[in-house]
Scaffold this active site. Structure first.
Site, PDB file in Angstrom:
ATOM      1  N   HIS A   1       1.951   2.250  -3.363  1.00  0.00           N
ATOM      2  CA  HIS A   1       1.021   3.115  -4.109  1.00  0.00           C
ATOM      3  C   HIS A   1       1.249   4.590  -3.758  1.00  0.00           C
ATOM      4  CE1 HIS A   1      -1.172  -0.047  -6.022  1.00  0.00           C
ATOM      5  NE2 HIS A   1      -1.648  -0.562  -4.907  1.00  0.00           N
TER       6      HIS A   1
ATOM      7  N   GLU B   1       0.840  -1.210   0.000  1.00  0.00           N
ATOM      8  CA  GLU B   1       0.000   0.000   0.000  1.00  0.00           C
ATOM      9  C   GLU B   1       0.873   1.257   0.000  1.00  0.00           C
ATOM     10  OE1 GLU B   1      -2.864  -0.408  -0.870  1.00  0.00           O
ATOM     11  OE2 GLU B   1      -3.166  -2.505  -0.326  1.00  0.00           O
TER      12      GLU B   1
HETATM   13 ZN   LIG Z   1      -2.582  -2.338  -4.547  1.00  0.00          ZN
END
Ligand SMILES: [Zn+2]
Length: 224
Positions: free
Chosen positions: A99, A96
Site C-alpha cells: 500500500h 501493507e
Molecule cells: Zn490492504
C-alpha cells in the site's frame, strides 16, 4: 430470487471465509521463513528497495490491526507481525508495504479510495439513521428512504473500490517476496494462500454491501 436468501448466503459465506482465514494464518504463523527476517525487517527492506525513504514502520497494539496510513506515511504492523519471522508475518508486512508503494507511485484506485474516505466516513455515521427514518416515515417523506439509499450506495462503491487496491497490494507483496528471495518454492504458495483468503474477506464484504443496497431498494419500491 428472494433477497433474504442472498443475504443469508452472504452471511454464511462470510463466516466460513473468516474462519478459514483465521486457520490459514494460525497455520502459516507456525512456519518460519527461510531467512529469519521479521515483519518489520521485511517492510523496511521492501521500502528501501523501492526507493522510498519517507515512510516509517512502527508497531501497533491489537490483533489484525495492520494497516498503511497515507496521512502520516506509516506502515503500522501489529505486534505479532512486527516481531515475527513467520510466513504469515512476512506476507502481511509485505502487503501493507504494498500500500505504501501504491501511495508513492500514485496508483489511481488508491488515490480515488483516499479521496472518498472523508465523505464515506461522514455518511457512515448517519446512514443507518436516515434509512431507519426513511422506512418509518415512508408514507410522509418517501424521498428520505431514497436519500438513505444514495448514502448507502456510497459505502457500497467504497467497498468495491477497495478490491483492486487490496488485490494489487497482495500481488506486489508476493512478487517482491519472491524476487527478493524471502520466500522459496515451498513457502511462496503459503504467502499467496494467506493473502488470497484475506482478499476473499474484502470480496464478500463488497457483495454483502451490494446485497444490502438491493434490499433497501426493494423496500423503497414495494412501499411506493
Ligand atoms: Zn490492504
Amino acid at each position: 430470487m428472494n433477497i433474504w436468501i442472498i443475504l443469508l448466503a452472504v452471511m454464511g459465506l462470510s463466516f466460513i471465509i473468516q474462519r478459514t482465514l483465521q486457520s490459514k494464518f494460525d497455520q502459516y504463523s507456525k512456519v518460519s521463513s527461510p531467512h529469519g527476517l521479521t515483519g518489520a525487517d521485511i517492510a523496511r527492506k521492501m521500502l528501501q528497495q523501492n526507493g522510498i525513504n519517507d515512510v516509517s514502520v512502527r508497531s501497533v497494539s491489537g490483533m489484525l490491526t495492520d494497516h498503511y496510513d497515507p496521512r502520516d506515511k506509516t506502515v503500522n504492523l501489529s505486534e505479532s507481525v512486527y516481531g515475527s519471522a513467520s510466513i504469515a508475518a512476512c506476507a502481511v508486512a509485505a502487503h501493507e508495504t504494498g500500500h505504501a508503494i501504491q501511495h508513492a507511485k500514485g496508483y489511481a484506485p488508491l488515490k480515488f479510495r483516499s479521496a472518498i474516505v472523508p465523505v464515506v466516513s461522514f455518511t457512515n455515521n448517519i446512514v443507518q439513521w436516515v434509512l431507519l427514518l426513511g422506512v418509518l416515515l415512508i408514507k410522509v417523506f418517501p424521498f428520505l428512504l431514497w436519500l438513505g439509499i444514495a448514502l448507502f450506495a456510497l459505502s457500497t462503491l467504497f467497498s468495491f473500490v477497495t478490491l483492486p487496491v487490496e488485490i494489487n497490494a497482495s500481488r506486489r507483496a508476493v512478487e517482491w517476496l519472491d524476487g527478493a528471495g524471502i520466500v522459496d518454492e515451498r513457502t511462496r504458495p503459503m504467502a499467496e494462500d494467506a493473502l488470497k483468503w484475506a482478499a476473499y474477506t474484502y470480496v464478500i464484504a463488497a457483495i454483502g454491501s451490494l446485497a444490502t443496497l438491493l434490499y433497501y431498494i426493494s423496500i423503497a419500491n414495494s412501499r411506493r
